[in-house]
Design a protein around this motif. Structure first.
Motif, short mmCIF file in Angstrom:
data_model
loop_
_atom_site.label_atom_id
_atom_site.label_comp_id
_atom_site.label_asym_id
_atom_site.label_seq_id
_atom_site.Cartn_x
_atom_site.Cartn_y
_atom_site.Cartn_z
N THR B 20 0.69 -1.37 0.05
CA THR B 20 0.03 -0.09 0.15
C THR B 20 0.76 1.25 0.22
O THR B 20 0.24 2.39 -0.44
CB THR B 20 -0.95 0.02 1.40
N ILE B 39 -7.68 -0.79 2.13
CA ILE B 39 -7.19 -1.83 1.08
C ILE B 39 -8.29 -2.88 0.63
O ILE B 39 -9.38 -3.12 1.11
CB ILE B 39 -6.37 -3.09 2.18
N SER B 43 -6.03 -6.39 -3.09
CA SER B 43 -5.05 -6.09 -2.40
C SER B 43 -4.66 -6.92 -1.12
O SER B 43 -3.77 -7.52 -0.70
CB SER B 43 -4.70 -4.62 -1.83
#
Lengths: 414, 82
Positions: B20, B39, B43
């Motif tokens: 991230t 997120i 991800s």
């Protein structure tokens, strides 16, 4: 239907074997530098690959992008994003409604690093280790999609694929989007990141790569009698296209006009150009017609010229046939002599060069031509830049791809 | 050799930071993956893939939806180590 609108270029960006941005790339091209260098790998020993050099990217994306961006984008998308950020800033970060903004970014081959690394992961470690971002990274529309995310382009995001003509075809499509009224601003270009052992071995198998391992910088030599194939390159280039009205309304700096697009297909052979060059001539003729120009107006051509004998001469014969005696005053540049062949990025980078050439009235040189091919019947710019005439001029960028794709773009002064 | 909860949190923070771009110290036990760390599902699955590798555990897909916070993930991974 309204009349087609004029299209101008208000921003340029690139990351190439010659430099990490458009300005350094153009300066290196004017200086006649080569972007070719020995590979920093053991592919020759490990796999028996007969080519040990290429025109690798000058500034690695790791030096420019944030780490999460590197991890979720294939290198081909990374290059496109770097070029887009530069071009968008260069255009003055235009204020434009997303519904009137397009993104057209092509790659000839797609996310092949991601594809092949995914295959390695599967074979070596099994399906459970496959990364979830693999598909969005390898899909050939990934550069276009990420560019649309970057700038908020909602008029459409497109990825036209035509091998080594892809970058030029993307710009051609962007021009059409603006001419037809679908968009006011389009970021358009091409990218490629295929310096991986598999595609290198495959190109070598087709006997199209130069094997001049002892002289990487002298290997790409379009129109020299001793040329022996192309030098693989990588990188991206994009332009910001804008309707002339939109650019004028915001007082944007205009480099040049993209006044014509010509497209054709040879329908002759999957890799060899039609020796009569009819498709190439059609593409150039259509581009000139759209631009409202004649053969006498053409002062400069950035040739596709990859440094293969049949390809180089077919193109110049096409130019001579189409332009007749007017070809005597065309200044021909073969910039792949310096950049290597960026495949899907090539047509876009050479459009940037052609736009800069018209803007600065300076045709970039062709290097490594020690003995010009006696069958070359068009004046070639060698070793140092050549001045283009003042007044209204037309320049053409030619791009041709495996599959018989022909794209010609006509650039005129602003 | 089992990882301690502190080691799992530290390792997870490194994975999340890589994915991230967040600083590792933003990854705290009480933080929600979706609401606090922003997120998305792709991800999250990437983080799970790396976490399985790093901690030599299996996190089945049907468990992932129960891992709302970083603390949930640390607890699950700690318990999954046999």
């Amino acid at each position: 239907m309204n009349a087609p609108r004029d299209v101008v270029v208000t921003g340029i960006g690139a990351t190439t074997p010659l430099g990490g941005d458009a300005a350094s790339t153009w300066a290196a091209a004017l200086a006649g530098e080569s972007g070719a260098r020995p590979f920093d790998n053991d592919w020759a020993e490990q796999y028996g690959i007969p080519v040990t050099f290429g025109a690798t990217i000058k500034v690695k994306p790791e030096e420019v992008l944030a780490r999460p961006e590197i991890k979720r984008m294939d290198p081909s998308t990374q290059y496109a994003i770097i070029a887009t950020r530069e071009a968008w800033a260069d255009a003055g970060t235009p204020e434009v409604d997303g519904e009137r903004l397009g993104a057209v970014v092509s790659s000839g081959i797609g996310g092949i690093w991601t594809t092949l690394e995914g295959w390695d992961t599967l074979r070596e470690r099994g399906a459970r280790r496959m990364l979830p971002m693999t598909v969005p990274m390898l899909m050939p529309n990934s550069p276009a999609a990420y560019v649309s995310l970057e700038i908020g382009a909602q008029a459409g995001a497109h990825a036209l694929v035509s091998a080594c003509a892809s970058g030029a075809e993307a710009i051609g499509y962007g021009i059409e989007m603006i001419r037809s009224g679908r968009a006011d601003v389009v970021v358009a270009g091409g990218t490629e990141a295929t310096i991986h052992p598999m595609p290198i071995a495959a190109f070598a198998a087709s006997r199209t790569l130069s094997l001049r391992n002892d002289d990487p910088q002298g290997a790409s030599r379009p129109y020299d009698v001793d040329r022996d194939g192309f030098v693989i390159g990588e990188g991206a280039a994009v332009v910001v296209l804008e309707s002339a009205e939109h650019a004028a309304a915001r007082g944007a700096r205009v480099y040049a006009r993209l006044a014509g697009v010509g497209l054709s297909a040879d329908a002759y052979h999957i890799t060899s150009p039609d020796p009569e060059g009819k498709g190439q001539q059609s593409a150039m003729r259509r581009a000139l017609e759209m631009a409202g120009a004649t053969a006498a107006d053409v002062v400069h051509i950035n040739a596709h010229a990859t440094s293969t004998k049949v390809g180089d001469l077919t193109e110049t014969n096409s130019i001579r046939t189409l332009l007749g005696d007017e070809a005597d005053h065309v200044l021909l540049s073969a910039t792949k002599s310096m950049t290597g062949h960026l495949l899907g990025g090539a047509g876009a980078l050479e459009t940037v060069f052609t736009v800069k050439a018209v803007h600065e009235r300076l045709a970039p040189p062709t290097i490594n031509v020690a003995n010009p091919d006696p069958e070359l019947h068009v004046p070639l710019v060698r070793d140092v830049p050549a001045a283009l005439p003042a007044g209204d001029v037309v320049a053409i960028n030619n791009s041709f791809g495996f599959g018989g794709h022909n794209v010609a773009l006509a650039v005129t002064n602003a | 050799m089992a990882f301690s909860n502190e080691e799992i949190l530290e390792g997870l923070a490194e994975i999340v930071a890589e994915e991230t771009g967040l600083p590792t110290d933003a990854v705290q036990l009480g933080k929600s993956f979706t609401d606090d760390l922003d997120i998305d599902s792709l991800s999250m699955m990437t983080i799970v893939t790396h976490a399985e590798d790093k901690f030599s555990v299996r996190i089945p897909d049907e468990e992932v939806k129960n891992l709302n916070t970083v603390g949930d993930a640390v607890t699950y991974i700690a318990g999954a180590q046999a």
